[in-house]
Design a protein around this motif. Structure first.
Motif, PDB file in Angstrom:
ATOM      1  N   ARG A 173     -13.644   9.740   3.952  1.00 32.59           N
ATOM      2  CA  ARG A 173     -12.557   9.411   3.026  1.00 32.59           C
ATOM      3  C   ARG A 173     -11.176   9.404   3.668  1.00 32.59           C
ATOM      4  N   MET A 174     -10.973  10.241   4.711  1.00 32.39           N
ATOM      5  CA  MET A 174      -9.635  10.319   5.303  1.00 32.39           C
ATOM      6  C   MET A 174      -9.213   8.999   5.946  1.00 32.39           C
ATOM      7  N   THR A 175     -10.175   8.187   6.363  1.00 30.04           N
ATOM      8  CA  THR A 175      -9.832   6.890   6.964  1.00 30.04           C
ATOM      9  C   THR A 175     -10.286   5.706   6.104  1.00 30.04           C
ATOM     10  N   ASP A 177     -10.502   5.476   2.624  1.00 27.89           N
ATOM     11  CA  ASP A 177      -9.933   5.286   1.292  1.00 27.89           C
ATOM     12  C   ASP A 177      -8.955   4.102   1.304  1.00 27.89           C
ATOM     13  N   GLY A 180      -5.344   4.949   0.977  1.00 28.47           N
ATOM     14  CA  GLY A 180      -4.776   5.533   2.191  1.00 28.47           C
ATOM     15  C   GLY A 180      -4.234   4.463   3.120  1.00 28.47           C
ATOM     16  N   GLN A 181      -4.776   3.251   2.995  1.00 26.74           N
ATOM     17  CA  GLN A 181      -4.297   2.123   3.799  1.00 26.74           C
ATOM     18  C   GLN A 181      -3.227   1.329   3.051  1.00 26.74           C
ATOM     19  N   CYS A 182      -2.787   1.854   1.937  1.00 30.59           N
ATOM     20  CA  CYS A 182      -1.719   1.240   1.145  1.00 30.59           C
ATOM     21  C   CYS A 182      -2.181  -0.052   0.467  1.00 30.59           C
ATOM     22  N   TYR A 183      -3.469  -0.173   0.202  1.00 38.20           N
ATOM     23  CA  TYR A 183      -3.937  -1.307  -0.582  1.00 38.20           C
ATOM     24  C   TYR A 183      -3.741  -0.995  -2.070  1.00 38.20           C
ATOM     25  N   LEU A 184      -3.636  -2.032  -2.872  1.00 37.81           N
ATOM     26  CA  LEU A 184      -3.454  -1.821  -4.310  1.00 37.81           C
ATOM     27  C   LEU A 184      -4.645  -1.024  -4.851  1.00 37.81           C
TER      28      LEU A 184
ATOM     29  N   HIS B 294       0.871  -6.970   1.577  1.00 37.45           N
ATOM     30  CA  HIS B 294       0.486  -6.065   2.653  1.00 37.45           C
ATOM     31  C   HIS B 294      -1.001  -6.190   2.967  1.00 37.45           C
ATOM     32  N   GLU B 295      -1.812  -6.386   1.921  1.00 42.08           N
ATOM     33  CA  GLU B 295      -3.252  -6.474   2.084  1.00 42.08           C
ATOM     34  C   GLU B 295      -3.641  -7.705   2.906  1.00 42.08           C
ATOM     35  N   ARG B 313      -2.385   1.512   9.400  1.00 39.98           N
ATOM     36  CA  ARG B 313      -2.561   1.686   7.964  1.00 39.98           C
ATOM     37  C   ARG B 313      -3.366   2.931   7.652  1.00 39.98           C
ATOM     38  N   VAL B 314      -4.370   3.193   8.505  1.00 40.27           N
ATOM     39  CA  VAL B 314      -5.279   4.283   8.208  1.00 40.27           C
ATOM     40  C   VAL B 314      -4.587   5.632   8.360  1.00 40.27           C
ATOM     41  N   THR B 317      -0.303   7.045   5.983  1.00 37.27           N
ATOM     42  CA  THR B 317      -0.044   7.688   4.707  1.00 37.27           C
ATOM     43  C   THR B 317      -0.766   9.020   4.585  1.00 37.27           C
ATOM     44  N   ARG B 318      -1.296   9.518   5.704  1.00 34.92           N
ATOM     45  CA  ARG B 318      -1.959  10.818   5.664  1.00 34.92           C
ATOM     46  C   ARG B 318      -0.991  11.929   5.972  1.00 34.92           C
TER      47      ARG B 318
END
Lengths: 337, 318
Positions: A173-175, A177, A180-184, B294-295, B313-314, B317-318
């Motif tokens: 999930r940490m990578t 999600d 987490g990648q700023c997708y809608l 962005h997508e 991206r990955v 935001t962590r």
């Protein structure tokens, strides 16, 4: 005493549902529906292997296109099996069922109303659950508060393969999600992200604007159907009022979003029905029906309250995660100091 | 400290600055319909106005600095090929958008003109790359420039005008009750809007911008001008002192004239004003679609700059 009263209410409801349903069986569309559609979509369009078709959110042209071309798990159906006229009759039949089942629910809402008489939902709202991290019951982790979960029965009815997929999602999930990648974030996840959102209610639309990634959902309330197949991160939303409940039917997802940060997921066959029922000027009962025959064995439900934010001068601010990603690439501090 | 005093001085000078011309004489000739609560009714869907050069067209208003990446400039211009899927647009206007100062040029301070040249020459570097390509908010007035992706939905409720932008699903609520701007520490990609009515004109005061967007920038270089010329409006950056005053006026049932004064004493020698027909009423069936910028743009950005945005991206935001 309480039991007797419930029984009485149940009897009245049963009568209300049964009488028109019996009449509907004479509908010319009932027979072709039974022969061709019922096996997957269930008795009277209530859904089984395939999604529920009551209420029907599509117009004739759309249904014809999907019947002939197939869609997701649904195979194409030839004119020999089901003529164009028969499809039209089936649509009329499902519409007649739809108008019967959208019964008015008694409401105790005593808050403000619009000029059109609907509850006035204009304003800034937010959830106070931990569903954004995990929609099921979960213990605390570093940075994640514990929560009782928002899924009715705490049971997500995954198919066998999907149980494994969810566990894999959770492990990665940490990578993995998408948020987490700023997708809608998709629907309903956007509702219970831990950020405020603003409802803009006009006579023609209900527009939901979210602080997270300035997401917008324009929900058409003019009775228009879903458009022909297109995929969207946030789906395509059509709304209607059932008494004091605002019901939003959303389809046409791209299947790349999750329900939470714990890897609970769906496919592009996702069909979401949200029910926003205001119970006071400051509270909305938010109920979400999830259907996805590709991933789940049956429809299931989430429920949580939405709270009105009442701070004076409150406005939505920015959470632009694109900026954070760019900052990490350039090593520069971005605009949001 | 020295910078601060300089800013104060220019700010005072800006306050004393009074517009001499009523640009275009657009106001007061058309009586727009009214909302049920009595405000001029701007509600509806709009397409961008006709394309128009930003500045007085010249081929020498911008030069490549020594050692600049010339190839990248050439590649950059390819982004402005006509889009066959864009909605139909009105005929091109050839007069410059800049109506003040009178020479039709953006009044850059000398260092800022140089910086702008650097930005345009270094579009292969992520920190200089067009913020809209990076999917940052358009900011203002850039969100209203005539580009095919800029389509609009305007809604009104008592006390608010709300503008929705298809490009990158941006929106802004414009309160009309005279409340002050948010705290100066708060920074917003589309700025902080406060509106009021002056007759039939919606006047919006916008502050609290970030520092990572452009004031203007659009894809309509005039005939004969290279895409690298300032007449495209590209690369016009700003500081966090940016202050924008917009005037929206319905000049007929289908056209919103847009006049906007841009003030940033750290970048420009004086406030400057652009004016043009920014919004044209859209056909009945127009709707805003999801523009998940962005997508979709990660691969483009990686190609242009070599930055691995997908990997970033990955982790970011962590």
């Amino acid at each position: 005493m309480k039991r007797t009263r419930s029984l009485g209410v149940a009897c009245i409801l049963l009568v209300l549902v049964m009488v028109p349903a019996a009449a509907a069986q004479d509908h010319p569309g009932a027979q072709p529906y039974k022969q061709v559609c019922q096996l997957c979509h269930g008795s009277e369009g209530r859904g089984d292997l395939g999604p529920s078709l009551v209420p029907l959110g599509f117009d004739v042209d759309y249904v014809l296109a999907v019947v002939r071309e197939g869609y997701s798990q649904m195979p194409p159906i030839s004119t020999r099996e089901l003529s164009d006229d028969a499809v039209r009759q089936v649509v009329a039949y499902l519409e007649s069922l739809s108008s019967q089942t959208s019964g008015v629910v008694a409401s105790s809402y005593d808050g403000p109303r619009t000029a059109e008489g609907q509850p006035d939902l204009n304003g800034i709202w937010q959830v106070l659950t931990t569903a954004a991290w995990d929609i099921r019951a979960h213990n605390a982790q570093d940075g994640v508060p514990a929560g009782l979960g928002v899924v009715e029965g705490n049971d997500i009815p995954y198919q066998g393969w999907a149980v494994t997929q969810q566990q894999e999602n959770y492990a990665n999930r940490m990578t993995a999600d998408p948020v987490g990648q700023c997708y809608l974030p998709g629907v309903p996840r956007i509702t219970y992200m831990p950020f405020p959102f603003r409802i803009l209610q006009t006579p023609d639309h209900v527009i939901m604007t979210y602080e997270f990634a300035h997401v917008v959902r324009i929900i058409y309330t003019d009775g228009s159907p879903h458009p022909l197949p297109n995929d969207f991160w946030m789906g395509d939303s059509r709304g209607r009022w059932e008494g004091d409940t605002f019901v939003v039917d959303t389809t046409h997802f791209n299947g790349r979003t999750w329900f939470d940060a714990a890897g609970n997921f769906h496919s592009d066959a996702l069909h979401v029905v949200e029910r926003y029922t205001p119970t006071s000027a400051a509270h909305i009962d938010y109920e979400v029906l999830i259907e996805d025959p590709t991933v789940f064995t049956r429809p299931w439900t989430m429920r949580m309250p939405l709270y009105r934010r009442v701070e004076e001068g409150l406005q939505l601010l920015d959470y632009d995660c694109v900026d954070f990603i760019l900052q990490s690439l350039t090593g520069q501090e971005g605009g949001a100091r | 400290m020295r910078v601060r005093c300089f800013v104060c001085g220019v700010a005072v000078a800006a306050l004393l600055w009074v517009p001499v011309f009523a640009y275009g004489g657009q106001e007061g000739t058309y009586a727009p319909p009214r909302t049920p609560w009595g405000d001029p009714d701007f509600r509806g869907h709009y397409l961008p106005g006709p394309s128009q050069p930003m500045e007085t067209p010249t081929n020498d208003s911008w030069r490549l600095p020594e050692g600049a990446n010339v190839g990248q400039g050439a590649a950059f211009s390819r982004f402005f090929e006509p889009d066959p899927d864009a909605p139909p647009r009105a005929a091109r206007v050839t007069t410059p958008m800049v109506v003040d100062p009178a020479d039709g040029r953006i009044p850059f301070q000398p260092w800022a003109a140089e910086q702008r040249g650097e930005i345009m020459a270094r579009q292969d570097q992520l920190e200089h790359l067009d913020p809209r390509v990076k999917c940052l908010p358009s900011a203002l007035p850039r969100a209203h420039l005539p580009v095919g992706y800029n389509t609009y939905q305007i809604e009104q409720i008592p006390g608010y005008v709300v503008m929705l932008y298809e490009w990158n699903h941006l929106y802004r609520y414009i309160p009309l009750d005279g409340r002050p701007h948010v705290n100066a520490d708060i920074r917003l990609g589309m700025g902080d809007s406060r509106g009021h009515w002056e007759g039939n004109t919606l006047v919006v005061d916008v502050t609290n911008f970030t520092e990572n967007t452009w004031v203007v920038g659009h894809g309509a270089p005039p005939e004969g001008a290279p895409a690298s010329a300032l007449s495209t409006g590209h690369g016009v950056f700003h500081s966090d002192a940016l202050h924008v005053v917009e005037r929206f006026t319905l000049t007929d049932a289908d056209t919103i004239h847009y006049e906007v004064t841009i003030e940033d004493p750290e970048v420009f020698t004086q406030p400057w004003t652009i004016a043009f027909d920014a919004l044209t009423r859209a056909p009945e069936d127009h709707m805003l679609f999801e523009y998940a910028c962005h997508e979709g743009n990660g691969r483009n950005i990686s190609l242009m700059t070599g930055a691995d945005i997908d990997a970033a991206r990955v982790h970011a935001t962590r």
